[in-house]
Design a protein around this motif. Structure first.
Motif, mmCIF file in Angstrom:
data_model
loop_
_atom_site.group_PDB
_atom_site.id
_atom_site.type_symbol
_atom_site.label_atom_id
_atom_site.label_comp_id
_atom_site.label_asym_id
_atom_site.label_seq_id
_atom_site.Cartn_x
_atom_site.Cartn_y
_atom_site.Cartn_z
ATOM 1 N N ASP A 74 35.938 38.262 72.096
ATOM 2 C CA ASP A 74 34.765 38.848 71.440
ATOM 3 C C ASP A 74 35.016 39.066 69.951
ATOM 4 O OD1 ASP A 74 33.434 38.842 73.842
ATOM 5 O OD2 ASP A 74 33.749 40.974 74.256
ATOM 6 N N LEU A 75 36.171 39.612 69.601
ATOM 7 C CA LEU A 75 36.502 39.834 68.201
ATOM 8 C C LEU A 75 36.630 38.514 67.459
ATOM 9 C CD1 LEU A 75 37.326 41.599 65.808
ATOM 10 C CD2 LEU A 75 39.648 41.701 66.747
ATOM 11 N N PHE A 76 37.258 37.530 68.099
ATOM 12 C CA PHE A 76 37.425 36.219 67.469
ATOM 13 C C PHE A 76 36.062 35.603 67.148
ATOM 14 C CE2 PHE A 76 38.103 31.651 67.361
ATOM 15 C CZ PHE A 76 39.282 31.531 66.638
ATOM 16 N N GLN A 77 35.149 35.629 68.118
ATOM 17 C CA GLN A 77 33.824 35.043 67.905
ATOM 18 C C GLN A 77 33.027 35.827 66.865
ATOM 19 O OE1 GLN A 77 32.810 32.135 69.069
ATOM 20 N NE2 GLN A 77 34.781 31.900 70.124
ATOM 21 N N GLU A 78 33.151 37.152 66.884
ATOM 22 C CA GLU A 78 32.454 37.975 65.890
ATOM 23 C C GLU A 78 32.910 37.624 64.472
ATOM 24 O OE1 GLU A 78 32.442 42.576 64.283
ATOM 25 O OE2 GLU A 78 33.347 42.134 66.227
ATOM 26 N N ALA A 79 34.218 37.504 64.293
ATOM 27 C CA ALA A 79 34.760 37.221 62.965
ATOM 28 C C ALA A 79 34.366 35.847 62.464
ATOM 29 C CB ALA A 79 36.277 37.359 62.993
ATOM 30 N N HIS A 80 34.151 34.895 63.371
ATOM 31 C CA HIS A 80 33.879 33.513 62.970
ATOM 32 C C HIS A 80 32.404 33.119 63.090
ATOM 33 C CE1 HIS A 80 38.294 33.334 63.529
ATOM 34 N NE2 HIS A 80 38.202 32.530 62.491
ATOM 35 N N LYS A 81 31.562 34.089 63.371
ATOM 36 C CA LYS A 81 30.142 33.786 63.537
ATOM 37 C C LYS A 81 29.537 33.166 62.280
ATOM 38 C CE LYS A 81 27.625 37.411 64.016
ATOM 39 N NZ LYS A 81 27.005 38.618 64.636
ATOM 40 N N VAL A 82 29.904 33.690 61.118
ATOM 41 C CA VAL A 82 29.325 33.192 59.864
ATOM 42 C C VAL A 82 29.765 31.760 59.589
ATOM 43 C CG1 VAL A 82 29.247 33.508 57.360
ATOM 44 C CG2 VAL A 82 29.126 35.489 58.868
ATOM 45 N N ILE A 83 31.063 31.475 59.716
ATOM 46 C CA ILE A 83 31.548 30.138 59.387
ATOM 47 C C ILE A 83 31.036 29.101 60.375
ATOM 48 C CG2 ILE A 83 33.737 30.309 60.656
ATOM 49 C CD1 ILE A 83 33.169 28.602 57.245
ATOM 50 N N LEU A 84 30.829 29.483 61.626
ATOM 51 C CA LEU A 84 30.359 28.524 62.621
ATOM 52 C C LEU A 84 28.878 28.198 62.451
ATOM 53 C CD1 LEU A 84 32.307 29.752 65.779
ATOM 54 C CD2 LEU A 84 32.778 27.746 64.348
ATOM 55 N N LYS A 85 28.177 28.974 61.625
ATOM 56 C CA LYS A 85 26.768 28.690 61.335
ATOM 57 C C LYS A 85 26.568 28.167 59.917
ATOM 58 C CE LYS A 85 24.808 32.113 64.543
ATOM 59 N NZ LYS A 85 23.945 33.320 64.653
ATOM 60 N N VAL A 86 27.666 27.886 59.224
ATOM 61 C CA VAL A 86 27.556 27.551 57.803
ATOM 62 C C VAL A 86 26.816 26.235 57.577
ATOM 63 C CG1 VAL A 86 29.725 26.262 57.536
ATOM 64 C CG2 VAL A 86 28.869 27.669 55.648
ATOM 65 N N LYS A 87 26.843 25.330 58.566
ATOM 66 C CA LYS A 87 26.130 24.050 58.405
ATOM 67 C C LYS A 87 24.627 24.259 58.256
ATOM 68 C CE LYS A 87 27.580 22.103 62.222
ATOM 69 N NZ LYS A 87 28.435 23.196 62.747
ATOM 70 N N ASP A 88 24.139 25.412 58.700
ATOM 71 C CA ASP A 88 22.707 25.698 58.642
ATOM 72 C C ASP A 88 22.303 26.460 57.387
ATOM 73 O OD1 ASP A 88 22.521 24.560 61.228
ATOM 74 O OD2 ASP A 88 23.047 26.495 62.142
ATOM 75 N N SER A 89 23.223 26.609 56.444
ATOM 76 C CA SER A 89 22.908 27.350 55.219
ATOM 77 C C SER A 89 21.814 26.639 54.439
ATOM 78 C CB SER A 89 24.154 27.470 54.329
ATOM 79 O OG SER A 89 25.188 28.153 54.992
ATOM 80 N N PRO A 90 20.805 27.371 53.949
ATOM 81 C CA PRO A 90 19.778 26.739 53.121
ATOM 82 C C PRO A 90 20.358 26.352 51.770
ATOM 83 C CG PRO A 90 19.489 29.118 53.152
ATOM 84 C CD PRO A 90 20.572 28.811 54.141
ATOM 85 N N PRO A 91 19.723 25.426 51.065
ATOM 86 C CA PRO A 91 20.215 25.035 49.738
ATOM 87 C C PRO A 91 20.314 26.238 48.803
ATOM 88 C CG PRO A 91 18.529 23.511 50.505
ATOM 89 C CD PRO A 91 18.544 24.649 51.482
ATOM 90 N N ALA A 92 21.291 26.181 47.934
ATOM 91 C CA ALA A 92 21.535 27.297 47.015
ATOM 92 C C ALA A 92 20.422 27.430 45.994
ATOM 93 C CB ALA A 92 22.865 27.093 46.303
ATOM 94 N N ASP A 93 20.154 28.646 45.618
ATOM 95 C CA ASP A 93 19.261 28.912 44.500
ATOM 96 C C ASP A 93 19.871 28.295 43.244
ATOM 97 O OD1 ASP A 93 18.785 30.914 42.039
ATOM 98 O OD2 ASP A 93 17.023 30.965 43.350
ATOM 99 N N PRO A 94 19.078 27.615 42.413
ATOM 100 C CA PRO A 94 19.638 26.951 41.219
ATOM 101 C C PRO A 94 20.435 27.878 40.309
ATOM 102 C CG PRO A 94 17.370 26.228 41.592
ATOM 103 C CD PRO A 94 17.631 27.340 42.570
ATOM 104 N N THR A 95 19.999 29.132 40.177
ATOM 105 C CA THR A 95 20.728 30.073 39.326
ATOM 106 C C THR A 95 22.102 30.371 39.905
ATOM 107 O OG1 THR A 95 18.637 31.088 38.649
ATOM 108 C CG2 THR A 95 20.656 32.335 38.234
ATOM 109 N N ILE A 96 22.147 30.580 41.224
ATOM 110 C CA ILE A 96 23.419 30.840 41.897
ATOM 111 C C ILE A 96 24.315 29.612 41.802
ATOM 112 C CG2 ILE A 96 24.512 31.320 44.118
ATOM 113 C CD1 ILE A 96 23.148 33.719 42.882
ATOM 114 N N LYS A 97 23.724 28.441 41.987
ATOM 115 C CA LYS A 97 24.499 27.202 41.900
ATOM 116 C C LYS A 97 25.166 27.073 40.539
ATOM 117 C CE LYS A 97 23.997 22.167 41.938
ATOM 118 N NZ LYS A 97 23.102 21.020 42.197
ATOM 119 N N GLN A 98 24.427 27.366 39.482
ATOM 120 C CA GLN A 98 24.976 27.260 38.129
ATOM 121 C C GLN A 98 26.156 28.211 37.937
ATOM 122 O OE1 GLN A 98 22.125 28.130 35.056
ATOM 123 N NE2 GLN A 98 23.356 27.173 33.447
#
Length: 240
Positions: A205-229
């Motif tokens: 449970d702890l392992f999956q909780e800690a890695h939840k963000v990285i395992l969903k990273v492929k679904d990240s929306p495109p970066a805001d242009p200001t943040i990208k810069q």
């Protein structure tokens, strides 16, 4: 004020610190920093942490950066089981050896695999040539073989029969390319069995909780242009 940890679980060193603290019942206040929103570049964060890096620790008036230093500080301050960082001289040296090795090898190649396969083309809209991606994945494969041959060998864990800081740091690194869709453990039964042992030792449970963000990273929306810069100069230097 008690112990505060500034973490973004997108970051592999942050995941190692988070798992270690949670697994060992260390009380802390989680201060979430979202790297992909540029929060680590903010003036407010810089007031707490002039290095503008995560993970970061604040313990009263004492502050600390660098993940290995933070792990060792937590290990020494709190009563954690000896196997994390053994008192035996040679076993301890083996942990130190791995922690010194991984910065410019496994971490570099796992980070590059994530960014070349997913984050640059998907999140930042920057194309990566097939040749560069192939070279990055080939370097990662060579490093995985070295991890097996030099450190894991035929042992249950990297140092011996018990989990240590070396295993925790290693598994959080390897989950970076896993998050990008790389089949890191395919065709590597020893490494796959090691992962299962590490996950069981930490707690699923702890392992999956800690890695939840990285395992969903492929679904990240495109970066805001200001943040990208803001992010691009540092990112390009980091993944070269």
């Amino acid at each position: 004020m008690g112990l505060e940890l500034y973490l973004d679980l997108l970051s592999q060193p942050c995941r190692a610190v988070y798992i270690f603290a949670r697994k060992n019942g260390i009380p802390f206040e989680l201060r979430t920093v979202e790297l992909l929103k540029g929060q680590h570049l903010s003036d407010a964060f810089a007031q707490v942490n002039p290095m503008k890096k995560v993970p970061a620790l604040k313990d009263g008036d004492f502050t600390l950066t660098e993940s290995v230093a933070i792990l060792l500080y937590l290990m020494r301050k709190y009563k954690v089981p000896d196997y994390w960082y053994p008192q035996d001289l040679q076993a301890c040296a083996r942990v130190d050896e791995y922690l010194a090795w991984q910065h410019t090898t496994l971490r570099r190649n796992c980070l590059r695999a994530l960014w070349h396969k997913v984050m640059l083309p998907v999140f930042l809209g920057e194309p990566v040539s097939p040749q560069m991606l192939a070279a990055t994945l080939a370097e990662l494969d060579e490093t995985l073989q070295l991890l097996e041959d030099k450190f894991l060998q035929n042992k249950a864990f990297l140092i011996g029969s018990h989990i240590s800081l070396a295993d925790l740091v290693a598994i959080t690194e390897l989950m970076h390319p896993v998050g990008a869709g790389c089949q890191v453990f395919e065709g590597r039964p020893k490494l796959a069995a090691w992962r299962q042992r590490v996950e069981a030792a930490v707690g699923e449970d702890l392992f999956q909780e800690a890695h939840k963000v990285i395992l969903k990273v492929k679904d990240s929306p495109p970066a805001d242009p200001t943040i990208k810069q803001k992010l691009m100069p540092g990112l390009l230097a980091m993944i070269r």
